[in-house]
Design an enzyme around this catalytic site. Structure first.
Site, PDB file in Angstrom:
ATOM      1  N   TRP A 103       0.682  -1.016   0.318  1.00  0.00           N
ATOM      2  CA  TRP A 103      -0.199   0.181   0.153  1.00  0.00           C
ATOM      3  C   TRP A 103       0.629   1.491  -0.223  1.00  0.00           C
ATOM      4  O   TRP A 103       0.538   2.132  -0.972  1.00  0.00           O
ATOM      5  CB  TRP A 103      -0.841  -0.038   0.959  1.00  0.00           C
ATOM      6  CG  TRP A 103      -1.925  -1.388   0.941  1.00  0.00           C
ATOM      7  CD1 TRP A 103      -2.333  -2.069   1.670  1.00  0.00           C
ATOM      8  CD2 TRP A 103      -2.941  -1.123  -0.107  1.00  0.00           C
ATOM      9  NE1 TRP A 103      -3.008  -2.807   0.834  1.00  0.00           N
ATOM     10  CE2 TRP A 103      -3.327  -2.345   0.088  1.00  0.00           C
ATOM     11  CE3 TRP A 103      -3.200   0.280  -1.307  1.00  0.00           C
ATOM     12  CZ2 TRP A 103      -4.557  -2.913  -1.375  1.00  0.00           C
ATOM     13  CZ3 TRP A 103      -4.505  -0.429  -2.347  1.00  0.00           C
ATOM     14  CH2 TRP A 103      -5.332  -1.590  -1.797  1.00  0.00           C
ATOM     15  N   ASP A 178      -1.625   6.660   6.266  1.00  0.00           N
ATOM     16  CA  ASP A 178      -2.254   5.701   5.794  1.00  0.00           C
ATOM     17  C   ASP A 178      -2.593   4.808   6.900  1.00  0.00           C
ATOM     18  O   ASP A 178      -2.058   3.791   7.440  1.00  0.00           O
ATOM     19  CB  ASP A 178      -1.640   5.358   4.183  1.00  0.00           C
ATOM     20  CG  ASP A 178      -3.184   4.275   4.110  1.00  0.00           C
ATOM     21  OD1 ASP A 178      -3.763   3.608   5.244  1.00  0.00           O
ATOM     22  OD2 ASP A 178      -2.661   3.500   3.066  1.00  0.00           O
ATOM     23  N   LYS A 202     -12.051  -1.130   6.546  1.00  0.00           N
ATOM     24  CA  LYS A 202     -11.057  -2.414   7.136  1.00  0.00           C
ATOM     25  C   LYS A 202     -11.463  -2.833   8.513  1.00  0.00           C
ATOM     26  O   LYS A 202     -11.803  -3.898   8.862  1.00  0.00           O
ATOM     27  CB  LYS A 202      -9.682  -2.449   6.984  1.00  0.00           C
ATOM     28  CG  LYS A 202      -8.847  -2.315   5.754  1.00  0.00           C
ATOM     29  CD  LYS A 202      -9.187  -3.231   4.621  1.00  0.00           C
ATOM     30  CE  LYS A 202      -8.644  -2.927   3.298  1.00  0.00           C
ATOM     31  NZ  LYS A 202      -7.453  -1.824   3.191  1.00  0.00           N
TER      32      LYS A 202
HETATM   33  C1  LIG Z   1      -6.921  -1.508   1.889  1.00  0.00           C
HETATM   34  C2  LIG Z   1      -6.209  -0.400   1.810  1.00  0.00           C
HETATM   35  C3  LIG Z   1      -6.423   0.435   0.704  1.00  0.00           C
HETATM   36  C4  LIG Z   1      -6.852   1.625  -0.648  1.00  0.00           C
HETATM   37  O1  LIG Z   1      -8.159   1.303   0.093  1.00  0.00           O
HETATM   38  P1  LIG Z   1      -8.949   1.993  -0.995  1.00  0.00           P
HETATM   39  O2  LIG Z   1     -10.243   2.147  -0.149  1.00  0.00           O
HETATM   40  O3  LIG Z   1      -9.164   0.174  -1.154  1.00  0.00           O
HETATM   41  O4  LIG Z   1      -8.843   2.220  -1.826  1.00  0.00           O
HETATM   42  C5  LIG Z   1      -4.655   1.220   1.015  1.00  0.00           C
HETATM   43  N1  LIG Z   1      -3.987   1.686   2.270  1.00  0.00           N
HETATM   44  C6  LIG Z   1      -3.911   0.573   3.007  1.00  0.00           C
HETATM   45  C7  LIG Z   1      -2.992   0.378   3.996  1.00  0.00           C
HETATM   46  C8  LIG Z   1      -5.636  -0.686   2.827  1.00  0.00           C
HETATM   47  O5  LIG Z   1      -5.208  -1.663   3.820  1.00  0.00           O
END
Ligand SMILES: *Cc1c(COP(=O)(O)O)cnc(C)c1O
Length: 367
Positions: A103, A178, A202
């Protein structure tokens, strides 16, 4: 009643059963109003109250200071990769980028688009450790004149997690994190960050909304030339109603926040998360190499536990038989193979115990 299943999906992921039951009970008639939350105007008092309470609950859970704004945006965490740089990097020459897995690499590859700032890779866990360890923040080679420093606290695909997060004292640049897959899984000091963002699907709620927690002074960097829908300032100025928010996901997120408050908050859930992860890794490590996780113990993710057996065929057999036994979606990420057990806040300890029991039986049958 069918037998309960345990859903180990990385996202959209399992949600607390109590939350789903409450949503079910309120689906047609939200608290005697005669409306479904899905059919309310986002500008109605009813919905504005739902959104305000969701924000308040998140503020309470994370102890968010008053000089931070909370937004419920759309476009997922992926949209933030570009929204961040479009808003925060104007007039800067560089953006610090810490690559620790799938990511943060995606962010790394996106953040330089449509801005003049160049990406400065401050550390790269793939090159340094083949993603089996994380570069400690003190070893990040930061450009102190950069617009901000981007990192990912938990790598959902690679199964790595910073157990100690850098503090604001690390750098003069704002830390941008993030936290999509470990937000509200443990206490963090919001004051250490310029921006925290997380896709909801998540550890927060259904897919469709993305939480952005942004320090107020950074809003001044948003140029009016940034298209309004991608501009943090337009969302803040319109109090989250610049355009239609993802009303139903925001409502569910609010229910999840309240559920977590009832569970005792992030410190209480952290203790449970620690226990779940400890049991699962202890089992993997005691399986005489039948199951393997090669990540340094100090940075193993407590949210996404990856493991594999001796062969891809055996892994596929494992995932299939686990599915039949009610242990769902354990197959690893497409590029990674193996298995991944996502054990977010809503996964009870009983689910992890059921997985360990199955792993042991599978091993005995297929040794
Ligand atoms: C799932 C995830 C993303 C992407 O998320 P989307 O909502 O599908 O754009 C980005 N960063 C992390 C750490 C993730 O787990």
């Amino acid at each position: 009643m069918s037998t309960p299943i345990y859903n180990f999906s990385a996202g959209p992921a399992t949600l607390p059963e109590d939350v789903l039951k409450q949503a079910q009970a309120e689906l047609l008639d939200y608290q005697g109003t005669g409306f479904s939350v899905m059919t309310m105007s986002h500008r109605s008092d009813l919905f504005m109250d739902i959104m305000q309470r969701a924000e308040n609950s998140l503020r309470q859970l994370m102890n968010i200071p008053n000089n931070y704004k909370v937004l419920f945006l759309q476009g997922g965490a992926s949209a933030q990769f570009n929204m961040l740089s479009l808003n925060l990097a104007q007039g800067f020459k560089t953006i610090n980028s810490v690559v620790t897995g799938n990511w943060s690499l995606m962010a790394n590859n996106e953040m330089g688009k449509l801005v003049d700032a160049k990406i400065h890779v401050a550390a790269h866990a793939g090159e340094l450790y083949n993603y089996n360890n994380l570069p400690s923040p003190s070893a990040w080679q930061l450009d102190e004149s950069a617009a901000y420093t981007h990192y990912t606290s938990n790598e959902t695909v690679h199964g790595l997690q910073y157990q100690a997060l850098p503090t604001a004292a690390l750098t003069n640049t704002p830390l941008v994190c993030d936290m999509s897959s470990d937000i509200i899984s443990r206490p963090v000091n919001v004051n250490d960050f310029g921006v925290i963002y997380a896709g909801a699907q998540k550890n927060i709620g259904p897919a469709g909304t993305t939480i952005v927690i942004i320090r107020e002074d950074l809003l001044e960097r948003s140029s009016p030339l940034v298209p309004s829908v991608w501009n943090y300032k337009s969302h803040v100025d319109k109090e989250g109603m610049y355009n239609t928010p993802a009303t139903y996901p925001v409502y569910i997120a609010g229910l999840v926040f309240d559920w977590l408050i009832q569970q005792g908050g992030v410190s209480a859930i952290e203790a449970k998360n620690n226990e779940k992860a400890a049991q699962l890794y202890a089992y993997i490590d005691s399986s005489d190499g039948y199951y393997k996780n090669t990540i340094d113990a100090a940075v193993r993710s407590k949210m996404n536990v990856i493991f594999h057996t001796a062969s891809a065929e055996r892994d596929a057999q494992f995932a299939k038989e686990a599915d039949q036994a009610g242990l769902k979606l354990l197959k690893g990420y497409k590029s990674m193979g193996g298995m991944r057990a996502s054990i977010y806040n809503a996964m009870p300890l009983a689910g992890v115990e059921a997985l360990i029991k199955f792993m042991d039986e599978f091993k005995a049958r297929n040794a």
